[in-house]
Design a protein around this motif. Structure first.
Motif, PDB file in Angstrom:
ATOM      1  N   VAL A  58       4.849   3.757   1.653  1.00 28.50           N
ATOM      2  CA  VAL A  58       3.396   3.083   1.636  1.00 28.50           C
ATOM      3  C   VAL A  58       2.959   2.834   3.149  1.00 28.50           C
ATOM      4  CG1 VAL A  58       4.093   2.163  -0.596  1.00 28.50           C
ATOM      5  CG2 VAL A  58       4.851   0.724   1.383  1.00 28.50           C
ATOM      6  N   PRO A  59       1.864   2.637   3.197  1.00 28.52           N
ATOM      7  CA  PRO A  59       0.662   2.552   2.101  1.00 28.52           C
ATOM      8  C   PRO A  59       0.504   4.063   1.475  1.00 28.52           C
ATOM      9  CG  PRO A  59      -0.350   2.480   4.192  1.00 28.52           C
ATOM     10  CD  PRO A  59       1.233   2.192   4.135  1.00 28.52           C
ATOM     11  N   THR A  60       0.433   3.999   0.378  1.00 37.31           N
ATOM     12  CA  THR A  60      -0.250   5.305  -0.446  1.00 37.31           C
ATOM     13  C   THR A  60      -1.523   5.039  -0.859  1.00 37.31           C
ATOM     14  OG1 THR A  60       1.999   6.477  -0.745  1.00 37.31           O
ATOM     15  CG2 THR A  60       0.282   6.920  -2.268  1.00 37.31           C
ATOM     16  N   VAL A  61      -2.508   5.771  -0.682  1.00 36.61           N
ATOM     17  CA  VAL A  61      -3.959   5.418  -1.225  1.00 36.61           C
ATOM     18  C   VAL A  61      -4.357   6.593  -2.244  1.00 36.61           C
ATOM     19  CG1 VAL A  61      -6.143   5.126  -0.444  1.00 36.61           C
ATOM     20  CG2 VAL A  61      -4.384   4.112   0.746  1.00 36.61           C
ATOM     21  N   THR A  62      -5.022   6.180  -3.234  1.00 41.09           N
ATOM     22  CA  THR A  62      -5.735   7.313  -3.805  1.00 41.09           C
ATOM     23  C   THR A  62      -7.007   6.984  -3.918  1.00 41.09           C
ATOM     24  OG1 THR A  62      -5.640   6.155  -6.160  1.00 41.09           O
ATOM     25  CG2 THR A  62      -3.807   7.416  -5.525  1.00 41.09           C
ATOM     26  N   VAL A  63      -7.921   7.986  -3.799  1.00 42.53           N
ATOM     27  CA  VAL A  63      -9.373   8.037  -3.745  1.00 42.53           C
ATOM     28  C   VAL A  63      -9.856   8.915  -5.045  1.00 42.53           C
ATOM     29  CG1 VAL A  63     -11.472   8.423  -2.459  1.00 42.53           C
ATOM     30  CG2 VAL A  63      -9.555   7.600  -1.184  1.00 42.53           C
ATOM     31  N   ALA A  64     -10.292   8.314  -5.965  1.00 40.41           N
ATOM     32  CA  ALA A  64     -10.723   8.983  -7.104  1.00 40.41           C
ATOM     33  C   ALA A  64      -9.612   9.915  -7.683  1.00 40.41           C
ATOM     34  CB  ALA A  64     -11.968   9.780  -7.036  1.00 40.41           C
ATOM     35  N   GLY A  65      -8.308   9.414  -7.683  1.00 43.63           N
ATOM     36  CA  GLY A  65      -7.337  10.223  -8.250  1.00 43.63           C
ATOM     37  C   GLY A  65      -6.639  11.045  -7.365  1.00 43.63           C
ATOM     38  N   ASN A  66      -7.120  11.170  -6.027  1.00 42.23           N
ATOM     39  CA  ASN A  66      -6.542  12.066  -5.134  1.00 42.23           C
ATOM     40  C   ASN A  66      -5.485  11.387  -3.901  1.00 42.23           C
ATOM     41  OD1 ASN A  66      -8.372  14.710  -5.263  1.00 42.23           O
ATOM     42  ND2 ASN A  66      -9.672  13.112  -5.441  1.00 42.23           N
ATOM     43  N   ALA A  67      -4.517  11.638  -3.878  1.00 38.04           N
ATOM     44  CA  ALA A  67      -3.601  10.937  -3.319  1.00 38.04           C
ATOM     45  C   ALA A  67      -3.516  11.132  -1.674  1.00 38.04           C
ATOM     46  CB  ALA A  67      -1.981  11.040  -3.874  1.00 38.04           C
ATOM     47  N   LEU A  68      -3.333  10.058  -0.925  1.00 36.63           N
ATOM     48  CA  LEU A  68      -3.182  10.289   0.419  1.00 36.63           C
ATOM     49  C   LEU A  68      -1.847   9.293   1.018  1.00 36.63           C
ATOM     50  CD1 LEU A  68      -6.802   9.357   1.314  1.00 36.63           C
ATOM     51  CD2 LEU A  68      -5.812  11.744   1.602  1.00 36.63           C
ATOM     52  N   VAL A  69      -0.894   9.931   1.498  1.00 34.71           N
ATOM     53  CA  VAL A  69       0.229   9.263   1.951  1.00 34.71           C
ATOM     54  C   VAL A  69       0.097   8.854   3.235  1.00 34.71           C
ATOM     55  CG1 VAL A  69       2.728   9.261   1.789  1.00 34.71           C
ATOM     56  CG2 VAL A  69       1.712  10.448   0.164  1.00 34.71           C
ATOM     57  N   ASN A  70       0.103   7.478   3.627  1.00 38.42           N
ATOM     58  CA  ASN A  70       0.185   6.769   4.884  1.00 38.42           C
ATOM     59  C   ASN A  70      -1.022   7.334   5.580  1.00 38.42           C
ATOM     60  OD1 ASN A  70       0.937   5.107   6.817  1.00 38.42           O
ATOM     61  ND2 ASN A  70       2.365   6.451   7.631  1.00 38.42           N
ATOM     62  N   PRO A  71      -2.218   7.161   4.880  1.00 39.10           N
ATOM     63  CA  PRO A  71      -3.650   7.708   5.742  1.00 39.10           C
ATOM     64  C   PRO A  71      -4.009   6.894   6.674  1.00 39.10           C
ATOM     65  CG  PRO A  71      -4.132   6.597   3.508  1.00 39.10           C
ATOM     66  CD  PRO A  71      -2.428   6.511   3.675  1.00 39.10           C
ATOM     67  N   SER A  72      -4.764   7.346   7.501  1.00 40.75           N
ATOM     68  CA  SER A  72      -5.631   6.424   8.502  1.00 40.75           C
ATOM     69  C   SER A  72      -6.712   6.142   7.839  1.00 40.75           C
ATOM     70  CB  SER A  72      -5.888   7.695   9.762  1.00 40.75           C
ATOM     71  OG  SER A  72      -6.733   8.635   9.335  1.00 40.75           O
ATOM     72  N   MET A  73      -7.442   5.283   8.518  1.00 31.24           N
ATOM     73  CA  MET A  73      -8.904   4.556   7.754  1.00 31.24           C
ATOM     74  C   MET A  73      -9.891   5.847   7.862  1.00 31.24           C
ATOM     75  SD  MET A  73      -9.357   1.773   6.522  1.00 31.24           S
ATOM     76  CE  MET A  73     -11.180   1.798   6.654  1.00 31.24           C
ATOM     77  N   LYS A  74      -9.637   6.866   8.892  1.00 27.07           N
ATOM     78  CA  LYS A  74     -10.645   7.924   9.050  1.00 27.07           C
ATOM     79  C   LYS A  74     -10.423   8.909   7.700  1.00 27.07           C
ATOM     80  CE  LYS A  74     -11.678  11.951  11.740  1.00 27.07           C
ATOM     81  NZ  LYS A  74     -11.409  12.774  13.053  1.00 27.07           N
ATOM     82  N   GLU A  75      -8.986   9.198   7.523  1.00 28.03           N
ATOM     83  CA  GLU A  75      -8.736  10.028   6.202  1.00 28.03           C
ATOM     84  C   GLU A  75      -9.281   9.447   5.147  1.00 28.03           C
ATOM     85  OE1 GLU A  75      -4.541  12.159   7.363  1.00 28.03           O
ATOM     86  OE2 GLU A  75      -4.637   9.928   7.203  1.00 28.03           O
ATOM     87  N   ILE A  76      -9.264   8.057   4.864  1.00 31.51           N
ATOM     88  CA  ILE A  76      -9.632   7.439   3.618  1.00 31.51           C
ATOM     89  C   ILE A  76     -10.997   7.382   3.649  1.00 31.51           C
ATOM     90  CG2 ILE A  76      -9.786   5.141   2.615  1.00 31.51           C
ATOM     91  CD1 ILE A  76      -7.187   4.440   3.775  1.00 31.51           C
ATOM     92  N   ARG A  77     -12.095   7.211   4.970  1.00 34.20           N
ATOM     93  CA  ARG A  77     -13.433   7.429   4.668  1.00 34.20           C
ATOM     94  C   ARG A  77     -13.842   8.688   4.238  1.00 34.20           C
ATOM     95  NH1 ARG A  77     -12.958   4.054   9.591  1.00 34.20           N
ATOM     96  NH2 ARG A  77     -13.819   2.066   9.055  1.00 34.20           N
ATOM     97  N   GLU A  78     -13.074   9.723   4.812  1.00 31.47           N
ATOM     98  CA  GLU A  78     -13.453  11.287   4.580  1.00 31.47           C
ATOM     99  C   GLU A  78     -13.156  11.505   3.018  1.00 31.47           C
ATOM    100  OE1 GLU A  78     -10.956  13.617   7.130  1.00 31.47           O
ATOM    101  OE2 GLU A  78     -12.386  12.994   8.816  1.00 31.47           O
ATOM    102  N   ALA A  79     -12.273  11.001   2.609  1.00 28.31           N
ATOM    103  CA  ALA A  79     -11.866  11.200   1.254  1.00 28.31           C
ATOM    104  C   ALA A  79     -12.899  10.435   0.118  1.00 28.31           C
ATOM    105  CB  ALA A  79     -10.447  10.776   0.773  1.00 28.31           C
ATOM    106  N   VAL A  80     -13.292   9.169   0.695  1.00 32.82           N
ATOM    107  CA  VAL A  80     -14.247   8.416   0.046  1.00 32.82           C
ATOM    108  C   VAL A  80     -15.598   9.453  -0.042  1.00 32.82           C
ATOM    109  CG1 VAL A  80     -15.785   6.426  -0.096  1.00 32.82           C
ATOM    110  CG2 VAL A  80     -13.329   6.134  -0.023  1.00 32.82           C
ATOM    111  N   ARG A  81     -16.022   9.916   0.988  1.00 32.58           N
ATOM    112  CA  ARG A  81     -17.181  10.473   1.270  1.00 32.58           C
ATOM    113  C   ARG A  81     -17.160  11.840   0.290  1.00 32.58           C
ATOM    114  NH1 ARG A  81     -17.684   8.591   6.504  1.00 32.58           N
ATOM    115  NH2 ARG A  81     -16.192   9.877   7.568  1.00 32.58           N
ATOM    116  N   ARG A  82     -15.970  12.425   0.319  1.00 32.37           N
ATOM    117  CA  ARG A  82     -15.810  13.754  -0.584  1.00 32.37           C
ATOM    118  C   ARG A  82     -15.766  13.274  -2.147  1.00 32.37           C
ATOM    119  NH1 ARG A  82     -11.648  18.409   0.457  1.00 32.37           N
ATOM    120  NH2 ARG A  82     -12.250  19.747  -1.370  1.00 32.37           N
ATOM    121  N   TYR A  83     -14.758  12.238  -2.451  1.00 32.03           N
ATOM    122  CA  TYR A  83     -14.587  12.239  -3.730  1.00 32.03           C
ATOM    123  C   TYR A  83     -15.331  10.886  -4.717  1.00 32.03           C
ATOM    124  CZ  TYR A  83     -10.893  15.478  -2.695  1.00 32.03           C
ATOM    125  OH  TYR A  83     -10.121  16.445  -2.214  1.00 32.03           O
ATOM    126  N   ALA A  84     -15.925   9.963  -3.780  1.00 30.82           N
ATOM    127  CA  ALA A  84     -16.140   8.933  -4.280  1.00 30.82           C
ATOM    128  C   ALA A  84     -17.511   8.389  -3.443  1.00 30.82           C
ATOM    129  CB  ALA A  84     -15.135   7.821  -4.657  1.00 30.82           C
TER     130      ALA A  84
END
Length: 92
Positions: A58-84
């Protein structure tokens, strides 16, 4: 376990400094999310082990069901832009 496929879900546990930091950053970014304590939700803990090679990383984050293990804020923002991208309307 609740179905969180459309948004951002943060799987965390108490006293985890990485979780504390990420949760604060997400709050400051005003990104809508659901937070799930894996110590209180055995199904959530099992999900984290499934996506983190058997570990409760942890933290593990999912964005619209896509899992990111121990992500950075940059990775989360990119996933949100792509999936949600609809979630960006609420965030800064």
């Amino acid at each position: 376990m609740t179905d969180y496929r459309d948004g951002v879900v943060v799987y965390w546990r108490p006293l985890c400094p990485f979780c504390i930091r990420l949760r604060l950053r997400l709050k400051l970014a005003r990104l809508p999310r659901t937070e799930v304590d894996i110590w209180r939700d055995p199904d959530a803990a099992a999900f984290v082990r499934l996506v983190a090679d058997g570990n409760e990383t942890v933290p593990t984050v999912t964005v619209a069901g896509n899992a990111l293990v121990n992500p950075s804020m940059k990775e989360i923002r990119e996933a949100v832009r792509r999936y949600a991208p609809q979630l960006l309307d609420s965030a800064r």
